[in-house]
Scaffold this motif. Structure first.
Motif, mmCIF file in Angstrom:
data_model
loop_
_atom_site.group_PDB
_atom_site.id
_atom_site.type_symbol
_atom_site.label_atom_id
_atom_site.label_comp_id
_atom_site.label_asym_id
_atom_site.label_seq_id
_atom_site.Cartn_x
_atom_site.Cartn_y
_atom_site.Cartn_z
ATOM 1 N N THR A 55 20.756 -7.027 -11.812
ATOM 2 C CA THR A 55 21.314 -5.738 -11.433
ATOM 3 C C THR A 55 20.157 -4.894 -10.890
ATOM 4 O OG1 THR A 55 20.940 -4.765 -13.610
ATOM 5 C CG2 THR A 55 23.089 -5.830 -13.232
ATOM 6 N N ALA A 58 27.317 -5.765 -14.929
ATOM 7 C CA ALA A 58 27.733 -5.604 -13.531
ATOM 8 C C ALA A 58 29.253 -5.566 -13.462
ATOM 9 C CB ALA A 58 27.203 -6.761 -12.688
ATOM 10 N N ASP A 59 29.764 -4.767 -12.535
ATOM 11 C CA ASP A 59 31.207 -4.632 -12.375
ATOM 12 C C ASP A 59 31.559 -4.841 -10.905
ATOM 13 O OD1 ASP A 59 33.828 -4.203 -13.073
ATOM 14 O OD2 ASP A 59 33.547 -2.133 -13.726
ATOM 15 N N ILE A 97 31.311 -14.979 -9.943
ATOM 16 C CA ILE A 97 30.543 -14.875 -11.174
ATOM 17 C C ILE A 97 31.548 -14.645 -12.305
ATOM 18 C CG2 ILE A 97 28.767 -13.603 -12.431
ATOM 19 C CD1 ILE A 97 27.702 -12.693 -9.655
ATOM 20 N N ARG A 117 29.315 -11.402 -15.905
ATOM 21 C CA ARG A 117 29.228 -10.035 -15.365
ATOM 22 C C ARG A 117 29.071 -9.019 -16.487
ATOM 23 N NH1 ARG A 117 33.693 -11.807 -12.424
ATOM 24 N NH2 ARG A 117 35.020 -10.261 -13.443
#
Length: 80
Positions: free
Chosen positions: A43, A24-25, A14, A19
């Protein structure tokens, strides 16, 4: 739109800007949803918000599911 290749084991990278947009991490868990032949990535917090909205939109105003659950639990406890 961004093109990506499916790697060994079904892995897809991604892109970083996607991200970031998702919040998102690396190491975060995401939820994949298949809808009408499309894969959607959410998420966990996005999925929770969607579920809350779904419940909120289908429950009459002024109705408390928490209150109903507590009443039900109390009735069950009395029966035991």
């Amino acid at each position: 739109d961004v093109s990506a290749k499916i790697a060994a084991g079904g892995r897809i990278v991604i892109p970083a800007d996607f991200r970031r947009e998702l919040g998102a991490d690396v190491g975060d868990e995401v939820i994949l949803r298949l809808t009408d032949g499309e894969v959607h990535i959410l998420t966990r917090s996005q999925a929770v918000r969607k579920a809350q909205a779904l419940v909120r939109n289908n429950i009459a105003s002024g109705r408390s599911l928490v209150k109903e659950l507590l009443q039900e639990r109390r009735r069950e406890a009395k029966r035991e």
